[in-house]
Design a protein around this motif. Structure first.
Motif, mmCIF file in Angstrom:
data_model
loop_
_atom_site.group_PDB
_atom_site.id
_atom_site.type_symbol
_atom_site.label_atom_id
_atom_site.label_comp_id
_atom_site.label_asym_id
_atom_site.label_seq_id
_atom_site.Cartn_x
_atom_site.Cartn_y
_atom_site.Cartn_z
ATOM 1 N N GLY A 120 32.238 -11.876 45.715
ATOM 2 C CA GLY A 120 33.650 -11.785 46.070
ATOM 3 C C GLY A 120 34.575 -11.394 44.942
ATOM 4 N N GLY A 121 34.026 -11.121 43.751
ATOM 5 C CA GLY A 121 34.872 -10.722 42.638
ATOM 6 C C GLY A 121 35.529 -9.376 42.873
ATOM 7 N N ARG A 122 36.791 -9.257 42.434
ATOM 8 C CA ARG A 122 37.536 -8.014 42.615
ATOM 9 C C ARG A 122 38.311 -7.687 41.345
ATOM 10 N N ALA A 123 38.505 -6.409 41.104
ATOM 11 C CA ALA A 123 39.342 -5.986 39.982
ATOM 12 C C ALA A 123 40.722 -6.596 40.149
ATOM 13 N N GLY A 124 41.243 -7.128 39.054
ATOM 14 C CA GLY A 124 42.549 -7.773 39.089
ATOM 15 C C GLY A 124 42.486 -9.281 39.200
ATOM 16 N N ASP A 125 41.309 -9.834 39.527
ATOM 17 C CA ASP A 125 41.175 -11.293 39.647
ATOM 18 C C ASP A 125 41.361 -12.001 38.305
ATOM 19 N N CYS A 126 40.872 -11.377 37.240
ATOM 20 C CA CYS A 126 40.922 -11.977 35.902
ATOM 21 C C CYS A 126 41.511 -10.952 34.940
ATOM 22 N N PRO A 127 42.823 -10.753 34.977
ATOM 23 C CA PRO A 127 43.439 -9.663 34.208
ATOM 24 C C PRO A 127 43.253 -9.761 32.700
ATOM 25 N N ALA A 128 43.314 -10.968 32.146
ATOM 26 C CA ALA A 128 43.132 -11.091 30.695
ATOM 27 C C ALA A 128 41.715 -10.688 30.305
ATOM 28 N N THR A 129 40.735 -11.125 31.087
ATOM 29 C CA THR A 129 39.337 -10.758 30.819
ATOM 30 C C THR A 129 39.165 -9.251 30.858
ATOM 31 N N GLU A 130 39.705 -8.601 31.882
ATOM 32 C CA GLU A 130 39.542 -7.156 32.043
ATOM 33 C C GLU A 130 40.192 -6.402 30.884
ATOM 34 N N ASP A 131 41.340 -6.853 30.444
ATOM 35 C CA ASP A 131 42.053 -6.201 29.345
ATOM 36 C C ASP A 131 41.349 -6.417 28.008
ATOM 37 N N LEU A 132 41.055 -7.661 27.679
ATOM 38 C CA LEU A 132 40.508 -7.978 26.359
ATOM 39 C C LEU A 132 39.083 -7.468 26.192
ATOM 40 N N SER A 133 38.298 -7.490 27.255
ATOM 41 C CA SER A 133 36.925 -6.973 27.183
ATOM 42 C C SER A 133 36.911 -5.507 26.773
ATOM 43 N N ASP A 134 37.878 -4.738 27.245
ATOM 44 C CA ASP A 134 37.950 -3.310 26.921
ATOM 45 C C ASP A 134 38.316 -3.047 25.470
ATOM 46 N N ARG A 135 38.939 -4.027 24.806
ATOM 47 C CA ARG A 135 39.519 -3.764 23.492
ATOM 48 C C ARG A 135 38.811 -4.474 22.347
ATOM 49 N N LEU A 136 37.849 -5.345 22.651
ATOM 50 C CA LEU A 136 37.233 -6.158 21.613
ATOM 51 C C LEU A 136 36.106 -5.422 20.900
ATOM 52 N N LEU A 137 36.086 -5.565 19.582
ATOM 53 C CA LEU A 137 35.051 -4.951 18.741
ATOM 54 C C LEU A 137 34.546 -5.993 17.757
ATOM 55 N N VAL A 188 29.908 -3.395 17.545
ATOM 56 C CA VAL A 188 29.605 -3.438 18.982
ATOM 57 C C VAL A 188 30.755 -4.068 19.749
ATOM 58 N N PHE A 189 30.825 -3.760 21.048
ATOM 59 C CA PHE A 189 31.739 -4.506 21.922
ATOM 60 C C PHE A 189 30.995 -5.740 22.405
ATOM 61 N N HIS A 190 31.598 -6.480 23.336
ATOM 62 C CA HIS A 190 30.941 -7.719 23.772
ATOM 63 C C HIS A 190 30.888 -7.748 25.287
ATOM 64 N N TYR A 191 31.095 -8.927 25.897
ATOM 65 C CA TYR A 191 30.841 -9.101 27.316
ATOM 66 C C TYR A 191 31.675 -8.161 28.190
ATOM 67 N N LEU A 192 31.044 -7.671 29.246
ATOM 68 C CA LEU A 192 31.767 -6.999 30.325
ATOM 69 C C LEU A 192 32.114 -8.057 31.371
ATOM 70 N N PRO A 193 33.265 -7.959 32.017
ATOM 71 C CA PRO A 193 33.686 -8.997 32.966
ATOM 72 C C PRO A 193 32.651 -9.220 34.072
ATOM 73 N N LEU A 194 32.229 -10.457 34.239
ATOM 74 C CA LEU A 194 31.220 -10.751 35.254
ATOM 75 C C LEU A 194 31.764 -10.565 36.668
ATOM 76 N N HIS A 195 33.038 -10.824 36.875
ATOM 77 C CA HIS A 195 33.564 -10.806 38.241
ATOM 78 C C HIS A 195 33.602 -9.406 38.845
ATOM 79 N N ILE A 196 33.574 -8.363 37.998
ATOM 80 C CA ILE A 196 33.558 -6.996 38.536
ATOM 81 C C ILE A 196 32.243 -6.283 38.232
ATOM 82 N N SER A 197 31.211 -7.059 37.865
ATOM 83 C CA SER A 197 29.856 -6.512 37.785
ATOM 84 C C SER A 197 29.324 -6.361 39.207
ATOM 85 N N ALA A 198 28.190 -5.701 39.349
ATOM 86 C CA ALA A 198 27.606 -5.534 40.690
ATOM 87 C C ALA A 198 27.341 -6.888 41.334
ATOM 88 N N MET A 199 26.778 -7.822 40.573
ATOM 89 C CA MET A 199 26.507 -9.146 41.118
ATOM 90 C C MET A 199 27.803 -9.914 41.360
#
Length: 381
Positions: free
Chosen positions: A340-357, A324-335
Motif C-alpha cells: 500500500g505504499g505510495r509516493a508522497g507518503d513519506c516526503p522527508a524520506t523521499e527527499d533526503l534519500s535522493d540527496r544523501l552521499l 555511495v548513496f544509501h537506502y532507497l525508500p522502502l514504501h515506494i519499492s516494489a514490495m
C-alpha cells in the motif's frame, strides 16, 4: 593507497585491530568451531556487561536477530509492525516473513531517524511492534517513542545495526526496547564479515529466545545441566554463529575503545574540514543532538539536489575515491507498494534519500587518505 599511479580509496575496508587471528587459531586448536562454545560465550558476556543488556545471543546476522524478535513476539498474518521507510530491507522483511504488514513511518529531517511525531497516527489495534532504527548510530527520540508505545502496551524492537556503544541521554542504545538487534557485517564498526546479535532486555523472552535460536530445542538447558537430554519443544531455526567468527568478533570487541576513538577522529576530521565548504554551497552535514553520544558509524553529506549528489559521486570516482548513496525508500519499492505504499507518503524520506552521499569511512583509513578525500571534495564546484 596508490595503484598504477592512481590513488584509489574504497568506501569500506575491513582490518585487523587486535587478537582476531590468535583467537581463531585458539578456537581451531581446542576443536570448538561450531556455535555456542568458548568464544560465543565470551562475546555474549562482554556484550552483556559493556552494553547493559540482560542477555546477549550471537546470531549469524542482524537480519536473523530481527527474525528471532519476530518469532518471540509471535508476529502473525494480520499484524502490523511500524518501521521507518528509510532503513535496510531486513528491518521490514523479518516481520513480513511472519505475515505482518509493514507500516512505513517518515523520518526526521535533522537526524534521519524515525519521526516520533508521526508515530501515534500510525498505531492501530493490529500494531504488534515498533522498530526504531538508530540511523548512523545516533539515537532516536526514545523518551517520546517509549511513552507512545507504553500507551498501547506495544513492544519496541530497536534496530541498532549502526549504534553499538552509542548513547541516548547517557543510556546505551540497544537497552531501551524489549529487544535490540546488532550487526557485525563487514561495513560496521565491529565486524566478523557476517554476524549479529540479539540483545534481550525483557527477561520474559530469554528462555524462549535460547530455544528458537537452537532450532526449537532446549539444547541450551542440556549444556547447562538443567535437563538430562534435549528435544524439540518449539519452533525455531539455526541462528548460531560459528565460534570461528565469534573468535574474530571477540578480538574486535576487546578493542572497542581504540576502534571508537579512531572512528571519532575520522568523523571529526571530516566535520571540521568540510564545514565551511558545505555551508557555502548549501550542503548539509550531520546533525547530532547534544544529548546523543553517537557511535561514529558513518559520515554523510546532504547535497542540494539529486543531480548534485550524482555529480559529486562521479567527481570523486574520477579521482579514485568511492562514495555511495544509501537506502532507497522502502514504501515506494516494489514490495513496499504491494503493502500500500505510495509516493508522497513519506516526503522527508523521499527527499533526503535522493540527496544523501556517504564518504569513505573505515577503521584503518589513514590521515593521508582522508586528507586526499577532503581535498578532492573541496575541488568540487
Amino acid at each position: 593507497m596508490a595503484v598504477g599511479g592512481k590513488t584509489t580509496i574504497p568506501f569500506n575496508r575491513s582490518s585487523l585491530v587486535g587478537k582476531e587471528l590468535t583467537y581463531i587459531a585458539e578456537a581451531l586448536l581446542i576443536g570448538q568451531i561450531a556455535g555456542d562454545q568458548t568464544f560465543t560465550r565470551r562475546c555474549q558476556a562482554l556484550l552483556e556487561t559493556s552494553v547493559g543488556a540482560n542477555r546477549a545471543l550471537l546470531t549469524t546476522s542482524c537480519t536473523h536477530a530481527l527474525e528471532m524478535a519476530a518469532l518471540l513476539l509471535e508476529v502473525k498474518p494480520g499484524d502490523e509492525v511500524i518501521v521507518p521507510s528509510f532503513t535496510f530491507v531486513s528491518t521490514a522483511n523479518a516481520f513480513v516473513l511472519r505475515g505482518a504488514r509493514p507500516v512505513f513511518c517518515d523520518i526526521r529531517r535533522d537526524t534521519l531517524n524515525l519521526d516520533e511525531s508521526k508515530l501515534r497516527d500510525l498505531i492501530t489495534s493490529r500494531t504488534k511492534a515498533i522498530v526504531p532504527v538508530h540511523y548512523a548510530g545516533v539515537g532516536c527520540e526514545m523518551d517520546a517513542i517509549l511513552a507512545i508505545a507504553a500507551e498501547g502496551k506495544i513492544p519496541i524492537v530497536e534496530d541498532n545495526a549502526h549504534g553499538l556503544y552509542g548513547k541516548y541521554k547517557d543510556r546505551n542504545l540497544g537497552t531501551f526496547g524489549a529487544m535490540a538487534s546488532q550487526s557485525f557485517h563487514e561495513t560496521k564498526n565491529f565486524t566478523c564479515g557476517e554476524g549479529g546479535a540479539l540483545l534481550i532486555n525483557d527477561p520474559k523472552y530469554i528462555e524462549r529466545a535460547e530455544i528458537i535460536r537452537e532450532k526449537g530445542t532446549d539444547r541450551s538447558k542440556f549444556f547447562r545441566g538443567q535437563v538430562d537430554k534435549y528435544t524439540w519443544v518449539d519452533i525455531g531455526s539455526s541462528y548460531l554463529m560459528s565460534d570461528v567468527l565469534a573468535a574474530f568478533i571477540f578480538g574486535q570487541l576487546e578493542m572497542r575503545q581504540q576502534i571508537q576513538a579512531k572512528r571519532q577522529a575520522i568523523w571529526e576530521y571530516y566535520h571540521h574540514h568540510l564545514a565551511d565548504w558545505a555551508a557555502e554551497r548549501h550542503i548539509r552535514t550531520p546533525i547530532i543532538p547534544e544529548y546523543c553520544q553517537q557511535a561514529y558509524h558513518m559520515y554523510y553529506l546532504l547535497m542540494p539536489t539529486l543531480e548534485k549528489r550524482q555529480a559529486l559521486i562521479a567527481h570523486l570516482k574520477s579521482r579514485g575515491i568511492l562514495s555511495v548513496f544509501h537506502y532507497l525508500p522502502l514504501h515506494i519499492s516494489a514490495m513496499g507498494k504491494s503493502f500500500g505504499g505510495r509516493a508522497g507518503d513519506c516526503p522527508a524520506t523521499e527527499d533526503l534519500s535522493d540527496r544523501l552521499l556517504r564518504l569513505p569511512f573505515y577503521n584503518d583509513l589513514s590521515d593521508a587518505d582522508q586528507q586526499y578525500v577532503v581535498n578532492a571534495i573541496r575541488e568540487f564546484r
